[in-house]
Design an enzyme around this catalytic site. Structure first.
Site, mmCIF file in Angstrom:
data_model
loop_
_atom_site.group_PDB
_atom_site.id
_atom_site.type_symbol
_atom_site.label_atom_id
_atom_site.label_comp_id
_atom_site.label_asym_id
_atom_site.label_seq_id
_atom_site.Cartn_x
_atom_site.Cartn_y
_atom_site.Cartn_z
ATOM 1 N N ASP A 258 0.868 -1.094 -0.019
ATOM 2 C CA ASP A 258 0.079 0.109 -0.070
ATOM 3 C C ASP A 258 0.884 1.187 0.035
ATOM 4 O O ASP A 258 2.015 1.376 0.877
ATOM 5 C CB ASP A 258 -0.863 0.009 1.316
ATOM 6 C CG ASP A 258 -1.904 1.260 1.354
ATOM 7 O OD1 ASP A 258 -2.499 1.298 0.598
ATOM 8 O OD2 ASP A 258 -1.639 2.018 2.353
ATOM 9 N N GLU B 201 1.745 -0.523 -4.980
ATOM 10 C CA GLU B 201 0.774 0.448 -5.373
ATOM 11 C C GLU B 201 1.544 1.695 -5.507
ATOM 12 O O GLU B 201 2.067 2.624 -4.545
ATOM 13 C CB GLU B 201 -0.243 0.708 -4.397
ATOM 14 C CG GLU B 201 -1.212 2.058 -4.475
ATOM 15 C CD GLU B 201 -2.207 2.272 -3.394
ATOM 16 O OE1 GLU B 201 -3.336 2.582 -3.640
ATOM 17 O OE2 GLU B 201 -1.747 2.153 -2.406
#
Length: 702
Positions: free
Chosen positions: A342, A378
């Site tokens: 993330d 990401e």
């Protein structure tokens, strides 16, 4: 109680069958107490007197799995110097393998009195906070083996443990929303029939429900608020949180592996649940604030490139050790097959800028365990210069946000997208070729947990996040969505038919694109969040997958497209197209060619025309340049992909020099969509009319 010196490594609580070794790092502490917690609310404190390189440790004979514990750190509380030690706060072990309980929000869990952030708060947090748990590390894995599915054969399914399983009618009530539910035959059957090879789980590291959300009657449903990087989230366990969550997670992984499905974890190493300078003191902050967090020039405050209040200090060797130890643990002890990171750009921030060669990536590159699993970035954060799609090191794959945006734009009718679409369809060579990566570096997706579902993408122009309690201010306002002519629910049959066609267009485009496809859970049967594009706090039917009573047309279409892709290597190339005949394949035709709907090769004018919304792509199955696993030549059928993203029907001509006879195998204008073996046949030069906003695929046998 006997207290032996113990060892400084490994960190955390390590049970060996006779007792437990405890080790914790802190440079800021003057002294540290290990507190053993008892079910009657009392605790036994043991000072950790042995110190090696700022790691305090002790071995306690007779301390067994299930024992709850925490640390109390005695040291300076001086926020103006970045120091926030407070012995009144019971702290979680950063290396805890399991965590019990939940935070009971109140002033007790904060290091300062409300309204006076520079003063020390001496209220005891122990009755109000979570506790670490000693676990039994032993587990019968049987003959478990990682599937090790190659990227070119991978189909990723992003899912939430609770959201995927909470409403499944075949699951017993006691299993719904748990790790055990992932191992249930009903879930495994759905995933295997769909053709999924990897289950990417939204955060399962122990996380915290934010104080603000709890006060609003909401929850941090998504889980991007980690406090325990080694501990499976305890509320996803069906039968206890004193280590049972570890056994249940391992059992789920074992069952998924038996079904041939890899397990990828969405991990949040960029920040913790302790928030900004006004956040609670739960673990890292009280242990050694300035070693774990990036502080500003005024050390009372935190650097924040994540939008969550803090960022971990990626140039601290202890933070890097924590992350690498965590990653190795999940691979070696928990048997997971990869990670999706993330806000991964934050992991590259050694100072302020995003450093492509930062220490974290160096450590991953040389690590013999972590470097061998799937690593997905990401590739952005909210800080300056944080959008880094295409800039991660060669070992990494990336969520391709440019793919998502371009495919959405094409099908909603944005002008001047054909040239960019061609690049995204063929693996985004403009992003990945220069650094030695291949099409498989691109994780292609149209939807994910963050944003509209597939149904809502074609049903809403605007977000509808009123249920989140922020007056619809939260969430992305520019979604590249189109409601197909009516906002939200409608009985208009023409609008509903167009929406169904658009969903088939997105699924088909995803499965026909070079790279690695990723589906979002429930999109295969058009789940809706009623226009909420930021359902992070909605732990209810709005976010849970609502399973249909019987297979829908979209589910059947999605299955067929996944299997069409799996059956044909021309859709999952491991090298970029050459755009010319491939040497040694005995085929004079190029490996790829581009045509106008009239069957003529595309010119520069065709690519740049503002009105262009249609094209034909020829994929030559006889010109695959990469060899098979034993060096053999790979040959496949050839295909024509015809895209009509314009708002009117168009007549397409089959190119005359690229095969004599073709058969329609996909037509998104009809509900069944995939017609392998039964579709219409066309000769070279033949004509067919494509419905507005539809896609047709023609196949020519090898």
């Amino acid at each position: 109680m006997q207290v032996w010196p113990g060892e400084a490594y490994p960190l955390g609580a390590t049970y060996d069958g006779a007792g437990t070794n405890f080790a914790v790092y802190s440079e800021a502490a003057d002294r540290i107490e290990l507190c053993l917690l008892h079910d009657d609310g009392s605790e036994t404190a043991v000072e950790l007197r042995e110190t090696d390189a700022f790691v305090r440790h002790a071995y306690l004979p007779g301390v067994m799995p299930g024992q709850r514990y925490g640390f109390r750190v005695h040291g300076p509380y001086a926020p103006d110097r970045g120091l926030r030690c407070n012995s009144a706060k019971l702290l979680l072990d950063p290396y805890a393998r399991a965590i019990s309980g939940a935070v009971k929000w109140g002033e007790e869990v904060y290091g300062y009195p409300f309204g006076s952030p520079d003063k020390r708060n001496d209220l005891d947090s122990a009755p109000h906070t979570m506790t670490s748990v000693v676990i039994n590390p032993y587990f019968d894995w049987g003959d478990d083996r990682p599937p090790r599915t190659e990227y070119h054969r991978t189909v990723i399914y992003e899912a939430h443990v609770k959201g995927l399983t909470m409403s499944h009618p075949a699951l017993p009530d006691e299993l719904r929303g748990t790790y055990a539910a992932l191992a249930h035959p009903a879930i495994l059957e759905h995933l295997t029939e769909l053709g999924v090879t990897a289950l990417e789980l939204m955060p399962v590291h122990q996380f915290v429900n934010d104080h603000r959300l709890v006060d609003m009657g909401l929850n941090n449903y998504w889980g991007y608020n980690t406090i325990g990087f080694f501990a499976p989230h305890n509320t996803y366990a069906s039968w206890g949180d004193r280590g049972q969550q570890v056994l249940e997670f391992k059992s789920a992984v074992r069952a998924l592996h038996e079904a041939g499905i890899e397990v990828i974890l969405d991990v949040v190493y960029n920040h913790t649940a302790e928030g900004n300078h006004l956040g609670p003191t739960l673990s890292f902050r009280g242990l050694d604030n300035s070693s774990y967090y990036r502080l500003t020039d005024d050390p009372r405050y935190y650097m924040d490139t994540t939008g969550t209040g803090n960022s971990l200090l990626m140039r601290s060797p202890h933070v890097l050790q924590l992350i690498m130890d965590s990653l190795r643990y999940w691979v070696t002890d928990m048997h997971v097959d990869g990670f999706r990171f993330d806000l991964a750009a934050t992991l590259a921030r050694q100072f302020h800028e995003v450093d492509r060669l930062s220490s974290f990536f160096d450590l991953v590159q040389q690590d013999p365990v972590v470097s061998q699993v799937k690593l997905i970035a990401e590739p952005w954060d909210v800080g300056e210069g944080g959008y880094q799609v295409g800039n991660f090191p060669p070992l990494w794959t990336e969520w391709n946000g440019k793919y998502r945006d371009t495919v959405r734009d094409l099908w909603r009718g944005e002008p001047r997208t054909l040239a960019e679409f061609a690049s995204r369809l063929t693996g985004s060579s403009d992003l990945y070729q220069d650094d030695g990566r291949r099409p498989l570096a691109s994780i292609n997706f149209v939807t994910c947990h963050d944003g509209f579902t597939l149904h809502d993408l074609v049903s809403y122009n605007d977000k509808h996040n009123e249920d989140n309690g922020e007056d619809n201010r939260d969430g992305e306002s520019y979604n590249r969505s189109w409601n197909s002519g009516a906002e939200g629910d409608t009985d208009d049959r023409a609008v509903l038919d167009l929406r169904a066609r658009q969903m088939r267009n997105f699924v088909a485009t995803l499965m026909l694109s070079q790279g690695v496809p990723m589906l979002s859970h429930g999109d295969e049967f058009a789940r809706s969040q009623r226009g909420n594009n930021n359902a992070y706090c909605q732990d209810n039917e709005l976010s849970w997958v609502q399973w249909p009573e019987e297979d829908s047309e979209l589910l059947e279409f999605t299955r067929a497209m996944v299997w069409l892709r799996r059956d044909h290597p021309v859709f999952r190339r491991r090298r970029f197209f050459h755009g010319r005949p491939v040497q040694g394949t005995h085929d004079e035709l190029s490996d790829i060619a581009w045509f106008t709907p009239q069957g003529e090769e595309m010119t520069q004018r065709d690519w740049t025309s503002s009105q262009a919304g249609a094209l034909t792509v020829f994929l030559n199955g006889n010109a695959i340049s990469e060899p098979g696993p034993r060096g053999e030549r790979i040959a496949d059928d050839s295909f024509l992909l015809m895209f009509n993203a314009s708002p009117k029907p168009l007549e397409f001509v089959v190119p005359v020099d690229h095969g004599r006879q073709w058969q329609v195998v996909v037509d998104t204008s009809v509900p069944q969509g995939v017609t392998t073996g039964t579709g219409a046949k066309l000769e070279a030069g033949g004509r067919l009319t494509l419905t507005d906003r539809s896609l047709t695929v023609l196949q020519r046998p090898a």
